[in-house]
Design a protein around this motif. Structure first.
Motif, PDB file in Angstrom:
ATOM      1  N   CYS A  70       0.847  -1.242  -0.016  1.00 58.14           N
ATOM      2  CA  CYS A  70       0.183   0.077   0.079  1.00 58.14           C
ATOM      3  C   CYS A  70       0.640   1.117  -0.252  1.00 58.14           C
ATOM      4  CB  CYS A  70      -1.031  -0.015   1.079  1.00 58.14           C
ATOM      5  SG  CYS A  70      -0.252  -0.314   2.615  1.00 58.14           S
ATOM      6  N   GLY A  71       2.121   1.208   0.240  1.00 59.31           N
ATOM      7  CA  GLY A  71       2.966   2.376   0.018  1.00 59.31           C
ATOM      8  C   GLY A  71       2.805   3.276   1.057  1.00 59.31           C
ATOM      9  N   SER A  72       3.085   4.445   1.057  1.00 63.55           N
ATOM     10  CA  SER A  72       2.966   5.394   2.219  1.00 63.55           C
ATOM     11  C   SER A  72       1.491   6.175   2.441  1.00 63.55           C
ATOM     12  CB  SER A  72       4.075   6.688   2.021  1.00 63.55           C
ATOM     13  OG  SER A  72       3.765   7.668   2.867  1.00 63.55           O
ATOM     14  N   LEU A  73       1.174   5.887   3.546  1.00 61.83           N
ATOM     15  CA  LEU A  73      -0.430   6.557   3.735  1.00 61.83           C
ATOM     16  C   LEU A  73      -0.471   7.129   5.040  1.00 61.83           C
ATOM     17  CD1 LEU A  73      -2.188   3.028   2.914  1.00 61.83           C
ATOM     18  CD2 LEU A  73      -2.114   5.048   1.528  1.00 61.83           C
ATOM     19  N   ASP A  74       0.669   7.981   5.482  1.00 56.39           N
ATOM     20  CA  ASP A  74       0.898   9.025   6.439  1.00 56.39           C
ATOM     21  C   ASP A  74      -0.080  10.049   5.907  1.00 56.39           C
ATOM     22  OD1 ASP A  74       1.221  10.709   8.287  1.00 56.39           O
ATOM     23  OD2 ASP A  74       3.297  10.086   8.644  1.00 56.39           O
ATOM     24  N   PRO A  75      -1.144  10.343   6.726  1.00 55.32           N
ATOM     25  CA  PRO A  75      -1.675  11.633   6.170  1.00 55.32           C
ATOM     26  C   PRO A  75      -1.203  13.065   6.284  1.00 55.32           C
ATOM     27  CG  PRO A  75      -2.876  10.853   8.119  1.00 55.32           C
ATOM     28  CD  PRO A  75      -1.715   9.623   7.761  1.00 55.32           C
ATOM     29  N   ARG A  76      -0.225  12.999   7.121  1.00 51.14           N
ATOM     30  CA  ARG A  76       0.962  14.279   7.389  1.00 51.14           C
ATOM     31  C   ARG A  76       1.618  14.481   6.189  1.00 51.14           C
ATOM     32  NH1 ARG A  76       2.754  12.349  13.253  1.00 51.14           N
ATOM     33  NH2 ARG A  76       2.965  10.428  11.925  1.00 51.14           N
ATOM     34  N   THR A  77       1.802  13.226   5.281  1.00 47.34           N
ATOM     35  CA  THR A  77       2.834  13.557   4.281  1.00 47.34           C
ATOM     36  C   THR A  77       2.454  12.941   2.892  1.00 47.34           C
ATOM     37  OG1 THR A  77       3.816  11.339   4.545  1.00 47.34           O
ATOM     38  CG2 THR A  77       4.992  13.009   5.438  1.00 47.34           C
ATOM     39  N   SER A  78       1.296  12.425   2.711  1.00 46.43           N
ATOM     40  CA  SER A  78       0.511  12.126   1.651  1.00 46.43           C
ATOM     41  C   SER A  78      -0.598  12.554   1.295  1.00 46.43           C
ATOM     42  CB  SER A  78       0.299  10.427   1.746  1.00 46.43           C
ATOM     43  OG  SER A  78       1.440   9.712   1.921  1.00 46.43           O
ATOM     44  N   ASP A  79      -0.849  13.296   0.069  1.00 43.30           N
ATOM     45  CA  ASP A  79      -2.021  13.975  -0.262  1.00 43.30           C
ATOM     46  C   ASP A  79      -2.829  13.315  -1.275  1.00 43.30           C
ATOM     47  OD1 ASP A  79      -4.277  15.729  -0.830  1.00 43.30           O
ATOM     48  OD2 ASP A  79      -3.018  17.157  -2.259  1.00 43.30           O
ATOM     49  N   ALA A  80      -3.783  12.508  -0.941  1.00 42.98           N
ATOM     50  CA  ALA A  80      -4.448  11.654  -1.772  1.00 42.98           C
ATOM     51  C   ALA A  80      -5.748  12.344  -2.506  1.00 42.98           C
ATOM     52  CB  ALA A  80      -5.102  10.563  -0.983  1.00 42.98           C
ATOM     53  N   LEU A  81      -5.982  13.685  -2.064  1.00 42.22           N
ATOM     54  CA  LEU A  81      -6.983  14.727  -2.806  1.00 42.22           C
ATOM     55  C   LEU A  81      -6.828  15.290  -3.891  1.00 42.22           C
ATOM     56  CD1 LEU A  81      -8.833  15.658   0.738  1.00 42.22           C
ATOM     57  CD2 LEU A  81      -9.080  13.509  -0.386  1.00 42.22           C
ATOM     58  N   GLY A  82      -5.558  15.702  -4.088  1.00 39.60           N
ATOM     59  CA  GLY A  82      -5.113  16.463  -5.158  1.00 39.60           C
ATOM     60  C   GLY A  82      -6.340  17.758  -5.519  1.00 39.60           C
ATOM     61  N   ALA A  83      -6.685  18.152  -6.656  1.00 46.09           N
ATOM     62  CA  ALA A  83      -7.495  19.140  -6.985  1.00 46.09           C
ATOM     63  C   ALA A  83      -8.836  19.115  -6.865  1.00 46.09           C
ATOM     64  CB  ALA A  83      -6.891  19.737  -8.425  1.00 46.09           C
ATOM     65  N   ASP A  84      -9.242  17.548  -6.720  1.00 47.06           N
ATOM     66  CA  ASP A  84     -10.834  17.403  -6.561  1.00 47.06           C
ATOM     67  C   ASP A  84     -11.145  16.506  -5.459  1.00 47.06           C
ATOM     68  OD1 ASP A  84     -13.478  16.925  -6.949  1.00 47.06           O
ATOM     69  OD2 ASP A  84     -13.453  16.657  -9.322  1.00 47.06           O
TER      70      ASP A  84
END
Length: 198
Positions: A70-84
């Motif tokens: 699953c790779g890096s899933l730290d919400p402090r360093t991973s932005d999964a939301l982008g522009a939308d």
């Protein structure tokens, strides 16, 4: 090991259907966000960071259920939301529900952040997480969460039974807070998970 509350006579329950219903309700809350930098009942997160946390969690479970890294899933360093953010949330929801609907998933055993659990318990973990953070999101954005009371009651029963089984270092929730016995089910659930409904 069964973690389901027995259904009422004549009723059949599919916890993946419960998950899909909860995710659908939270999707409506996400779509209703007007201020992404608003604070939430989770003091370390804004609305955007809270939704990002949910998306990362959905992606983590989706990867685990597919047997993938699953790779890096730290919400402090991973932005999964982008522009939308709304589209990102809905995409993560589709992937998660599809992963849980794979044949045999509910009977298999998986390693998730809470420990080694059968797929049936993993479904409930995601439902509880989504209900709690859906409540957070609704409070932060002035919206009304629309979660079915009977469904929430099932997750209160699950959480009451299973939180005691979690080692202290793996329990992601604060200690329970007092709440009236006749409080709405969602208030009782979030109080069980350490949030103050008042």
């Amino acid at each position: 090991m069964s973690v389901l509350v027995p259904p009422e006579k004549g009723e059949t329950m599919n916890p993946v259907d419960d998950l899909a219903a909860v995710l659908d309700s939270t999707s409506a809350l996400v779509a209703g966000v007007s201020r992404w930098d608003a604070p939430t009942p989770c003091p370390e997160w804004t609305v955007r960071e809270l939704v990002n946390h949910l998306v990362l969690g959905h992606r983590l479970f989706t990867a685990v259920l597919h047997g993938e890294e699953c790779g890096s899933l730290d919400p402090r360093t991973s932005d999964a939301l982008g522009a939308d953010p709304v589209a990102a949330y809905r995409d993560a929801v589709r992937g998660l529900v599809s992963a849980f609907r794979q044949p045999g998933v509910l009977e298999r055993v998986f390693e998730v952040p809470a420990g080694t659990v059968p797929g049936i318990a993993a479904v409930h973990l995601r439902i509880v997480e989504e209900l709690a953070h859906g409540w957070d999101l609704a409070r932060a954005t002035g919206q009304e969460p629309k979660f079915e009371d009977a469904l929430v009651e099932r997750e209160i029963a699950f959480s009451t039974a299973k939180l005691a089984d979690l080692p202290a270092e793996r329990n992601p929730f604060a200690p329970p807070v007092p709440v009236a016995e006749d409080a709405p089910p969602l208030d009782r659930l979030v109080a069980l998970l350490g949030r103050s409904p008042s």
